[in-house]
Design a protein around this motif. Structure first.
Motif, PDB file in Angstrom:
ATOM      1  N   LEU A 147     -46.762  -2.116 -86.876  1.00  0.00           N
ATOM      2  CA  LEU A 147     -45.745  -2.465 -85.875  1.00  0.00           C
ATOM      3  C   LEU A 147     -44.968  -1.200 -85.547  1.00  0.00           C
ATOM      4  CD1 LEU A 147     -43.860  -4.443 -84.293  1.00  0.00           C
ATOM      5  CD2 LEU A 147     -42.632  -4.767 -86.446  1.00  0.00           C
ATOM      6  N   PHE A 148     -44.899  -0.884 -84.270  1.00  0.00           N
ATOM      7  CA  PHE A 148     -44.142   0.287 -83.819  1.00  0.00           C
ATOM      8  C   PHE A 148     -42.959  -0.214 -83.000  1.00  0.00           C
ATOM      9  CE2 PHE A 148     -48.439   1.720 -84.521  1.00  0.00           C
ATOM     10  CZ  PHE A 148     -48.266   2.930 -85.158  1.00  0.00           C
ATOM     11  N   ILE A 149     -41.753   0.113 -83.461  1.00  0.00           N
ATOM     12  CA  ILE A 149     -40.525  -0.226 -82.738  1.00  0.00           C
ATOM     13  C   ILE A 149     -39.962   1.082 -82.198  1.00  0.00           C
ATOM     14  CG2 ILE A 149     -38.196  -1.154 -82.926  1.00  0.00           C
ATOM     15  CD1 ILE A 149     -39.223  -2.962 -85.176  1.00  0.00           C
ATOM     16  N   SER A 150     -39.765   1.131 -80.887  1.00  0.00           N
ATOM     17  CA  SER A 150     -39.245   2.363 -80.292  1.00  0.00           C
ATOM     18  C   SER A 150     -37.742   2.233 -80.094  1.00  0.00           C
ATOM     19  CB  SER A 150     -39.939   2.653 -78.967  1.00  0.00           C
ATOM     20  OG  SER A 150     -39.692   1.623 -78.043  1.00  0.00           O
ATOM     21  N   GLY A 151     -37.103   3.383 -80.131  1.00  0.00           N
ATOM     22  CA  GLY A 151     -35.667   3.454 -79.903  1.00  0.00           C
ATOM     23  C   GLY A 151     -35.374   4.467 -78.815  1.00  0.00           C
ATOM     24  N   GLY A 152     -34.130   4.847 -78.671  1.00  0.00           N
ATOM     25  CA  GLY A 152     -33.760   5.855 -77.685  1.00  0.00           C
ATOM     26  C   GLY A 152     -34.173   7.240 -78.144  1.00  0.00           C
ATOM     27  N   ASN A 153     -34.189   8.184 -77.221  1.00  0.00           N
ATOM     28  CA  ASN A 153     -34.522   9.588 -77.496  1.00  0.00           C
ATOM     29  C   ASN A 153     -35.892   9.756 -78.164  1.00  0.00           C
ATOM     30  OD1 ASN A 153     -32.041  10.327 -76.444  1.00  0.00           O
ATOM     31  ND2 ASN A 153     -31.038  10.271 -78.446  1.00  0.00           N
ATOM     32  N   ASP A 154     -36.849   8.966 -77.765  1.00  0.00           N
ATOM     33  CA  ASP A 154     -38.228   9.039 -78.271  1.00  0.00           C
ATOM     34  C   ASP A 154     -38.336   8.859 -79.777  1.00  0.00           C
ATOM     35  OD1 ASP A 154     -39.317   9.389 -75.755  1.00  0.00           O
ATOM     36  OD2 ASP A 154     -39.064  11.571 -75.821  1.00  0.00           O
ATOM     37  N   THR A 155     -37.466   8.099 -80.373  1.00  0.00           N
ATOM     38  CA  THR A 155     -37.587   7.799 -81.799  1.00  0.00           C
ATOM     39  C   THR A 155     -38.418   6.534 -81.961  1.00  0.00           C
ATOM     40  OG1 THR A 155     -35.565   6.498 -81.789  1.00  0.00           O
ATOM     41  CG2 THR A 155     -35.372   8.832 -82.390  1.00  0.00           C
ATOM     42  N   ALA A 156     -39.032   6.397 -83.108  1.00  0.00           N
ATOM     43  CA  ALA A 156     -39.861   5.217 -83.364  1.00  0.00           C
ATOM     44  C   ALA A 156     -39.853   4.901 -84.847  1.00  0.00           C
ATOM     45  CB  ALA A 156     -41.285   5.450 -82.887  1.00  0.00           C
ATOM     46  N   LEU A 157     -40.069   3.649 -85.125  1.00  0.00           N
ATOM     47  CA  LEU A 157     -40.151   3.147 -86.494  1.00  0.00           C
ATOM     48  C   LEU A 157     -41.529   2.507 -86.653  1.00  0.00           C
ATOM     49  CD1 LEU A 157     -38.901   2.204 -89.221  1.00  0.00           C
ATOM     50  CD2 LEU A 157     -38.076   0.194 -87.992  1.00  0.00           C
ATOM     51  N   LYS A 158     -42.247   2.890 -87.691  1.00  0.00           N
ATOM     52  CA  LYS A 158     -43.567   2.316 -87.952  1.00  0.00           C
ATOM     53  C   LYS A 158     -43.498   1.518 -89.244  1.00  0.00           C
ATOM     54  CE  LYS A 158     -48.371   3.446 -88.925  1.00  0.00           C
ATOM     55  NZ  LYS A 158     -49.332   4.522 -89.206  1.00  0.00           N
ATOM     56  N   LEU A 159     -43.878   0.245 -89.150  1.00  0.00           N
ATOM     57  CA  LEU A 159     -43.933  -0.632 -90.320  1.00  0.00           C
ATOM     58  C   LEU A 159     -45.367  -1.132 -90.461  1.00  0.00           C
ATOM     59  CD1 LEU A 159     -40.684  -2.660 -89.635  1.00  0.00           C
ATOM     60  CD2 LEU A 159     -40.973  -0.758 -91.229  1.00  0.00           C
TER      61      LEU A 159
END
Length: 193
Positions: free
Chosen positions: A147-159
């Motif tokens: 699961l990839f959750i994107s945020g502002g400023n091209d940040t992302a979280l991978k779970l």
């Protein structure tokens, strides 16, 4: 010294040889049976068995492909609705990829909801970007999903999750719960950007 062809083994031999070295046929009194190399009748070469085997292999594979595509087409158009599959074939009641992706997207929505309650910035920037789901092998009842959750400023979280199909239920288990919690906390601290 002209060459002649042995009528028994089709080997080219010298016309002065007393017998064919290939098959041993005498050459002397039976010389009329021998033909010179330039007088031989045309005989097409026999095809090798390798070509025939390759053609058979191709025909069988085309047949299998036609069967698989035909079953997939009929399945998509409801031809097998209500048909019970044999027990040795893994359950097809739950489509692994669609079911796995649905569960992971639901988990992603829950995570984004919690992030949004904690941070106004996360409520504006966090969104589900991509879900990738794979089976371990073709008829496997287990697999993995990211699961990839994107945020502002091209940040992302991978779970990353481990998927398991048990009967008609699918379970998603974090691969490494501790590192997932740490990555989630770091993503929240930065305000999801």
């Amino acid at each position: 010294m002209p060459l002649i062809t042995c009528p028994d083994c089709q080997r080219e031999i010298s016309d002065s040889a007393p017998a064919c070295p290939g098959c041993g046929r005498p050459h002397g009194e039976l010389q009329n049976d021998f033909l010179r190399a330039d007088e031989r009748p045309y005989r097409p070469k026999k095809r090798s068995r390798g070509r025939a085997a390759a053609r058979l292999f191709i025909i069988i594979n085309i047949g299998w492909l036609a069967c698989v595509l035909g079953v997939a087409f009929l399945n998509d158009h409801g031809a097998f609705d209500g048909v019970r599959m044999p027990s040795f074939i893994p359950s097809v009641a739950v489509d692994f990829h669609a079911g796995g992706e649905g569960i992971i997207r639901q988990l992603g929505s829950d995570i984004i909801g919690k992030l949004s309650r904690e941070s106004a910035s996360c409520s504006r920037h966090a969104k589900i970007d991509t879900v990738i789901t794979e089976r371990d092998w073709l008829f496997s009842r287990t697999g993995a999903s990211s699961l990839f959750i994107s945020g502002g400023n091209d940040t992302a979280l991978k779970l990353e999750y481990r998927l398991e199909l048990a009967g008609d239920k699918m379970y998603a288990i974090p691969k490494d719960p501790d590192s997932a919690q740490q990555a989630l906390a770091a993503f929240l601290i930065t305000g999801c950007h």
